[in-house]
Design a protein around this motif. Structure first.
Motif, PDB file in Angstrom:
ATOM      1  N   ALA A   1       0.831  -1.204   0.000  1.00 61.71           N
ATOM      2  CA  ALA A   1       0.000   0.000   0.000  1.00 61.71           C
ATOM      3  C   ALA A   1       0.865   1.252   0.000  1.00 61.71           C
ATOM      4  O   ALA A   1       0.548   2.232  -0.686  1.00 61.71           O
ATOM      5  CB  ALA A   1      -0.927   0.007   1.213  1.00 61.71           C
ATOM      6  N   TYR A   2       1.972   1.236   0.745  1.00 57.47           N
ATOM      7  CA  TYR A   2       2.880   2.375   0.748  1.00 57.47           C
ATOM      8  C   TYR A   2       3.519   2.562  -0.629  1.00 57.47           C
ATOM      9  O   TYR A   2       3.624   3.675  -1.130  1.00 57.47           O
ATOM     10  CB  TYR A   2       3.986   2.202   1.797  1.00 57.47           C
ATOM     11  CG  TYR A   2       3.521   2.388   3.217  1.00 57.47           C
ATOM     12  CD1 TYR A   2       2.994   3.599   3.636  1.00 57.47           C
ATOM     13  CD2 TYR A   2       3.614   1.361   4.133  1.00 57.47           C
ATOM     14  CE1 TYR A   2       2.576   3.775   4.942  1.00 57.47           C
ATOM     15  CE2 TYR A   2       3.192   1.518   5.438  1.00 57.47           C
ATOM     16  CZ  TYR A   2       2.682   2.732   5.831  1.00 57.47           C
ATOM     17  OH  TYR A   2       2.267   2.908   7.117  1.00 57.47           O
ATOM     18  N   LEU A   3       3.945   1.471  -1.242  1.00 58.03           N
ATOM     19  CA  LEU A   3       4.570   1.569  -2.557  1.00 58.03           C
ATOM     20  C   LEU A   3       3.571   2.015  -3.610  1.00 58.03           C
ATOM     21  O   LEU A   3       3.909   2.807  -4.496  1.00 58.03           O
ATOM     22  CB  LEU A   3       5.200   0.233  -2.938  1.00 58.03           C
ATOM     23  CG  LEU A   3       6.409  -0.178  -2.106  1.00 58.03           C
ATOM     24  CD1 LEU A   3       6.877  -1.573  -2.494  1.00 58.03           C
ATOM     25  CD2 LEU A   3       7.531   0.824  -2.258  1.00 58.03           C
ATOM     26  N   ASP A   4       2.349   1.511  -3.544  1.00 54.33           N
ATOM     27  CA  ASP A   4       1.309   1.967  -4.487  1.00 54.33           C
ATOM     28  C   ASP A   4       1.052   3.454  -4.339  1.00 54.33           C
ATOM     29  O   ASP A   4       0.918   4.171  -5.330  1.00 54.33           O
ATOM     30  CB  ASP A   4       0.012   1.178  -4.273  1.00 54.33           C
ATOM     31  CG  ASP A   4       0.127  -0.256  -4.740  1.00 54.33           C
ATOM     32  OD1 ASP A   4       1.064  -0.576  -5.512  1.00 54.33           O
ATOM     33  OD2 ASP A   4      -0.709  -1.081  -4.316  1.00 54.33           O
ATOM     34  N   ALA A   5       0.977   3.926  -3.109  1.00 54.11           N
ATOM     35  CA  ALA A   5       0.734   5.354  -2.882  1.00 54.11           C
ATOM     36  C   ALA A   5       1.931   6.188  -3.333  1.00 54.11           C
ATOM     37  O   ALA A   5       1.759   7.301  -3.854  1.00 54.11           O
ATOM     38  CB  ALA A   5       0.453   5.605  -1.403  1.00 54.11           C
ATOM     39  N   LEU A   6       3.118   5.667  -3.183  1.00 47.85           N
ATOM     40  CA  LEU A   6       4.330   6.397  -3.555  1.00 47.85           C
ATOM     41  C   LEU A   6       4.486   6.516  -5.065  1.00 47.85           C
ATOM     42  O   LEU A   6       4.848   7.575  -5.574  1.00 47.85           O
ATOM     43  CB  LEU A   6       5.553   5.708  -2.950  1.00 47.85           C
ATOM     44  CG  LEU A   6       6.898   6.372  -3.165  1.00 47.85           C
ATOM     45  CD1 LEU A   6       6.928   7.721  -2.479  1.00 47.85           C
ATOM     46  CD2 LEU A   6       8.002   5.485  -2.627  1.00 47.85           C
ATOM     47  N   PHE A   7       4.172   5.458  -5.776  1.00 49.56           N
ATOM     48  CA  PHE A   7       4.419   5.437  -7.211  1.00 49.56           C
ATOM     49  C   PHE A   7       3.166   5.599  -8.073  1.00 49.56           C
ATOM     50  O   PHE A   7       3.255   5.521  -9.292  1.00 49.56           O
ATOM     51  CB  PHE A   7       5.142   4.144  -7.606  1.00 49.56           C
ATOM     52  CG  PHE A   7       6.516   4.064  -7.027  1.00 49.56           C
ATOM     53  CD1 PHE A   7       7.500   4.957  -7.421  1.00 49.56           C
ATOM     54  CD2 PHE A   7       6.844   3.120  -6.076  1.00 49.56           C
ATOM     55  CE1 PHE A   7       8.780   4.894  -6.894  1.00 49.56           C
ATOM     56  CE2 PHE A   7       8.112   3.058  -5.540  1.00 49.56           C
ATOM     57  CZ  PHE A   7       9.084   3.928  -5.949  1.00 49.56           C
ATOM     58  N   SER A   8       2.022   5.791  -7.487  1.00 49.38           N
ATOM     59  CA  SER A   8       0.807   5.986  -8.276  1.00 49.38           C
ATOM     60  C   SER A   8       0.763   7.399  -8.830  1.00 49.38           C
ATOM     61  O   SER A   8       1.260   8.347  -8.232  1.00 49.38           O
ATOM     62  CB  SER A   8      -0.443   5.706  -7.443  1.00 49.38           C
ATOM     63  OG  SER A   8      -0.570   6.683  -6.444  1.00 49.38           O
ATOM     64  N   LYS A   9       0.159   7.515  -9.995  1.00 52.08           N
ATOM     65  CA  LYS A   9       0.036   8.851 -10.596  1.00 52.08           C
ATOM     66  C   LYS A   9      -1.107   9.581  -9.953  1.00 52.08           C
ATOM     67  O   LYS A   9      -2.200   9.050  -9.744  1.00 52.08           O
ATOM     68  CB  LYS A   9      -0.227   8.724 -12.096  1.00 52.08           C
ATOM     69  CG  LYS A   9       0.955   8.208 -12.850  1.00 52.08           C
ATOM     70  CD  LYS A   9       0.666   8.229 -14.330  1.00 52.08           C
ATOM     71  CE  LYS A   9       1.882   7.751 -15.097  1.00 52.08           C
ATOM     72  NZ  LYS A   9       1.652   7.798 -16.545  1.00 52.08           N
ATOM     73  N   ARG A  10      -0.864  10.837  -9.630  1.00 52.08           N
ATOM     74  CA  ARG A  10      -1.905  11.667  -9.039  1.00 52.08           C
ATOM     75  C   ARG A  10      -2.570  12.458 -10.144  1.00 52.08           C
ATOM     76  O   ARG A  10      -1.929  12.943 -11.052  1.00 52.08           O
ATOM     77  CB  ARG A  10      -1.317  12.614  -8.008  1.00 52.08           C
ATOM     78  CG  ARG A  10      -0.759  11.857  -6.834  1.00 52.08           C
ATOM     79  CD  ARG A  10      -0.300  12.803  -5.768  1.00 52.08           C
ATOM     80  NE  ARG A  10       0.217  12.012  -4.657  1.00 52.08           N
ATOM     81  CZ  ARG A  10       1.155  12.403  -3.870  1.00 52.08           C
ATOM     82  NH1 ARG A  10       1.689  13.585  -4.022  1.00 52.08           N
ATOM     83  NH2 ARG A  10       1.579  11.640  -2.896  1.00 52.08           N
ATOM     84  N   GLN A  11      -3.858  12.620 -10.020  1.00 55.21           N
ATOM     85  CA  GLN A  11      -4.581  13.364 -11.059  1.00 55.21           C
ATOM     86  C   GLN A  11      -5.039  14.686 -10.566  1.00 55.21           C
ATOM     87  O   GLN A  11      -5.288  14.984  -9.497  1.00 55.21           O
ATOM     88  CB  GLN A  11      -5.767  12.542 -11.505  1.00 55.21           C
ATOM     89  CG  GLN A  11      -5.315  11.247 -12.149  1.00 55.21           C
ATOM     90  CD  GLN A  11      -6.487  10.432 -12.638  1.00 55.21           C
ATOM     91  OE1 GLN A  11      -7.609  10.932 -12.721  1.00 55.21           O
ATOM     92  NE2 GLN A  11      -6.250   9.195 -12.959  1.00 55.21           N
TER      93      GLN A  11
END
Length: 69
Positions: free
Chosen positions: A59-69
């Motif tokens: 979950a931390y890695l997904d939040a870190l590397f996910s694109k923000r819109q």
């Protein structure tokens, strides 16, 4: 001091204590040693959280590397 007041300002109090500790470390042992202490504290916290079963690294890695819109 009222315990409710302490509870209400808990985050600010903890932040001030952490800032004071790191300020003392900075002025006594230097910048890079203080950075190293901070890194080791973070690693220790994460290992303890993992040992408790509360660490969700994906979950931390997904939040870190996910694109923000």
């Amino acid at each position: 001091m009222n315990p409710e007041t302490l509870k209400r300002y808990r985050g600010r109090i903890v932040g001030l204590v952490i800032a004071a500790v790191f300020s003392v470390l900075f002025f006594t042992i230097g910048f890079w040693y203080t950075v190293a202490v901070g890194i080791f504290i973070t690693i220790g916290f994460l290992v303890g959280k993992w040992a408790d079963g509360d660490l969700n690294a994906s979950a931390y890695l997904d939040a870190l590397f996910s694109k923000r819109q």
